[in-house]
Motif scaffolding. Structure first.
Motif, PDB file in Angstrom:
ATOM      1  N   ARG A 194      13.225 110.582  67.384  1.00 59.54           N
ATOM      2  CA  ARG A 194      12.605 109.346  66.597  1.00 59.54           C
ATOM      3  C   ARG A 194      11.129 109.364  66.817  1.00 59.54           C
ATOM      4  NH1 ARG A 194      16.550 104.393  68.147  1.00 59.54           N
ATOM      5  NH2 ARG A 194      16.032 105.609  70.136  1.00 59.54           N
ATOM      6  N   GLY A 195      10.249 109.378  65.842  1.00 58.73           N
ATOM      7  CA  GLY A 195       9.069 109.232  66.058  1.00 58.73           C
ATOM      8  C   GLY A 195       8.327 110.626  66.466  1.00 58.73           C
ATOM      9  N   ASN A 196       9.033 111.587  66.456  1.00 60.50           N
ATOM     10  CA  ASN A 196       8.408 112.845  66.817  1.00 60.50           C
ATOM     11  C   ASN A 196       7.809 113.385  65.577  1.00 60.50           C
ATOM     12  OD1 ASN A 196       8.333 115.684  67.179  1.00 60.50           O
ATOM     13  ND2 ASN A 196       9.499 115.659  68.853  1.00 60.50           N
ATOM     14  N   GLY A 197       6.369 113.639  65.550  1.00 60.05           N
ATOM     15  CA  GLY A 197       5.639 113.960  64.491  1.00 60.05           C
ATOM     16  C   GLY A 197       5.660 115.652  64.245  1.00 60.05           C
ATOM     17  N   GLY A 198       6.273 116.131  65.185  1.00 61.59           N
ATOM     18  CA  GLY A 198       6.405 117.671  64.854  1.00 61.59           C
ATOM     19  C   GLY A 198       5.600 118.467  65.991  1.00 61.59           C
ATOM     20  N   GLY A 199       4.910 119.671  65.776  1.00 62.20           N
ATOM     21  CA  GLY A 199       4.496 120.612  66.705  1.00 62.20           C
ATOM     22  C   GLY A 199       4.689 122.079  66.221  1.00 62.20           C
ATOM     23  N   LEU A 200       4.415 122.835  67.361  1.00 61.33           N
ATOM     24  CA  LEU A 200       4.571 124.168  67.076  1.00 61.33           C
ATOM     25  C   LEU A 200       5.824 124.728  66.548  1.00 61.33           C
ATOM     26  CD1 LEU A 200       2.671 125.369  70.040  1.00 61.33           C
ATOM     27  CD2 LEU A 200       1.797 125.400  67.750  1.00 61.33           C
ATOM     28  N   LEU A 201       5.765 125.450  65.319  1.00 60.47           N
ATOM     29  CA  LEU A 201       7.291 125.706  64.812  1.00 60.47           C
ATOM     30  C   LEU A 201       8.048 126.888  66.004  1.00 60.47           C
ATOM     31  CD1 LEU A 201       6.420 126.855  61.106  1.00 60.47           C
ATOM     32  CD2 LEU A 201       7.612 124.996  61.932  1.00 60.47           C
ATOM     33  N   THR A 202       7.129 127.642  66.761  1.00 58.93           N
ATOM     34  CA  THR A 202       7.878 128.409  67.524  1.00 58.93           C
ATOM     35  C   THR A 202       8.523 127.498  68.750  1.00 58.93           C
ATOM     36  OG1 THR A 202       5.870 128.733  68.606  1.00 58.93           O
ATOM     37  CG2 THR A 202       6.683 130.603  67.428  1.00 58.93           C
ATOM     38  N   GLU A 203       7.853 126.299  69.071  1.00 56.40           N
ATOM     39  CA  GLU A 203       8.307 125.607  70.035  1.00 56.40           C
ATOM     40  C   GLU A 203       9.537 124.906  69.631  1.00 56.40           C
ATOM     41  OE1 GLU A 203       7.755 124.977  73.280  1.00 56.40           O
ATOM     42  OE2 GLU A 203       6.152 126.705  73.214  1.00 56.40           O
TER      43      GLU A 203
END
Length: 362
Positions: free
Chosen positions: A220-229
Motif C-alpha cells: 500500500r502506498g508503494n509508488g513503484g520503482g525500478l522494474l528490475t527490482e
C-alpha cells in the motif's frame, strides 16, 4: 497522510515505469519524484526537455534540468541528501514530522515524530504544501550551500513548547523495507518503493521471518520503482518463471523471476489506490502465478513504461515508450487496475482481513 522525506517522496512517489537501459534486462523505474525542483541555488534549466515534453501530449512525461535529474538518479539508488525528516500535512494545514530516519542528523538533534515544524530558516510555512517544506529542508548532492554538511534552522513545537534547533544535512540511504510483528504468526513486511537494493532488503527480511509465520506483504502506498527490482522482489516468492513482459517502442522484453524463491510460506499482499506501476506489476505477477492472495482495494492503474532521454542542452526528458503486461496477459491502466481477490471497503480493517486469509492459508 503521505510522509515525504526531505529529498525523496516516500509515499505515492511514482507515476510511471522507467527504463534506464534500453537493452533487454535493463532496469526500469516506475515513477518520478514530483518534488524534484531547483531549490539548492542552482538555476532550473530544462529548456529542451520542457519543449519536447510540452509537444509530446504524453500525460506521464516529465522534464528535468541536469541538477534535477541527478537528484532523481540518486533517489533511484535509494539515496538522498537531507536531514532525515519525513513530513506530512495535517487536516488543519500544519506540517508535522511523520518519521525520523534512524541514525540521521534529525534523530541526533532529538526531533521526534509528531513534532510540528513551525519555521524553516526563520521563515514560516504559512499553511503551504508539503512539497514546499520538502524543498526548504532537503539539500543538494553537489557541493553547494545546501550540500552534505550544510545546516538548516528549524522552529519546532511539541506539547505547547516551542524551540529552535540547527540540523545538519547528510547523504542518507532510504530504508524501503520495514518489518513488524504485531500478532503472533504473522510477519508484516512493508515495501515503500522499489529503489536499488529494495529486493535484497526484502529477501533478507523474508529470510528472518520466524519459522511457522505467514507473510503479509504490504504494498500500500508503494509508488513503484525500478522494474528490475520488482522482478527481483518477485524472485523472493517464486521459483523462476515469467513476471511480466514490457515493450520499448514495440520491441518486447521479458522479466523473469530467479529460481529458488520461497514458494511455501503463506503469503497475502495488501494493495490500495497508492499501489502504482512496478508495485502493481509485482502484485499482479504474484496473483497471476497463484502465489499470493491480494487483499485491499483496486490499485492505481499505471502500466506505462518511460525512458529518459538526454537533450542537447543537458536537460532530460522522460517519455512513455511502452506498456507492461502481466503473466496472464493483462494490461494495467486506469480502467483496468489490479483488482484484489478480497476487496476491503472504506473504513474496514484491511490488515485484519488479511490476517484472516493468512490463517486460512496456513
Amino acid at each position: 497522510m503521505a510522509c515525504v522525506f526531505a529529498g525523496v517522496l516516500m509515499s505515492g512517489a511514482a507515476t510511471g515505469s522507467w527504463v534506464e537501459d534500453p537493452e533487454p534486462g535493463g532496469g526500469g523505474w516506475a515513477g518520478r519524484a514530483p518534488e524534484a525542483a531547483g531549490d539548492d541555488g542552482a538555476p532550473r534549466d530544462a529548456g529542451d526537455a520542457d519543449r519536447l515534453v510540452s509537444r509530446s501530449g504524453d500525460r506521464w512525461a516529465a522534464a528535468y534540468s541536469p541538477q534535477e535529474y541527478e537528484r532523481l538518479r540518486l533517489s533511484l539508488e535509494g539515496e538522498y541528501v537531507g536531514t532525515g525528516i519525513a513530513v506530512s500535512r495535517t487536516s488543519d494545514g500544519r506540517i508535522v514530522v511523520g518519521e525520523v530516519h534512524a541514525g540521521s542528523p534529525a534523530e541526533e538533534a532529538g526531533i521526534l515524530p509528531g513534532d510540528e515544524i513551525v519555521t524553516i530558516d526563520g521563515a514560516g510555512l504559512d499553511g503551504g504544501a508539503v512539497t514546499d517544506a520538502v524543498g526548504r529542508l532537503r539539500g543538494s548532492d553537489r557541493p553547494t550551500a545546501a550540500g552534505p554538511g550544510s545546516t538548516v534552522l528549524l522552529g519546532l513545537a511539541r506539547g505547547g513548547e516551542q524551540w529552535e534547533t540547527e540540523v545538519a544535512r547528510a547523504r542518507l540511504t532510504a530504508e524501503t523495507v520495514t518489518v513488524t510483528r504485531e500478532v503472533p504468526g504473522v510477519t508484516r513486511i512493508h515495501v515503500s518503493s522499489f529503489t536499488r537494493g529494495a529486493a535484497d532488503q526484502l529477501r533478507e527480511a523474508v529470510e528472518r521471518v520466524p519459522a511457522g509465520d505467514a507473510v503479509l506483504l504490504d504494498l500500500r502506498g508503494n509508488g513503484g520503482g525500478l522494474l528490475t527490482e520488482a522482478a527481483l522482489a518477485a524472485s523472493v516468492f517464486l521459483d523462476g518463471g515469467l513476471v511480466a513482459t514490457y515493450d520499448v517502442h514495440g520491441d518486447e522484453r521479458a522479466l523473469h523471476a530467479e529460481p529458488g524463491g520461497d514458494t511455501a510460506t503463506p503469503l497475502v499482499v495488501l494493495v490500495d489506490g497508492g499501489t502504482m506501476s512496478s508495485a502493481e506489476l509485482l502484485a499482479a505477477a504474484l496473483q497471476d502465478r497463484n502465489r499470493a492472495v491480494l487483499v485491499g482495494s483496486r490499485t492505481f492503474g499505471k502500466g506505462t513504461v518511460q525512458m529518459p532521454s538526454e537533450q542537447p542542452d543537458g536537460s532530460v526528458a522522460e517519455l512513455t515508450v511502452g506498456h507492461y503486461v502481466t503473466p496472464s496477459g493483462r494490461t494495467v491502466d486506469e480502467e483496468r487496475p489490479v483488482e484484489p481477490d478480497l476487496p476491503v471497503g472504506a473504513g474496514d480493517d484491511a490488515e485484519a482481513k488479511a490476517r484472516t486469509v493468512l490463517a486460512g492459508l496456513a
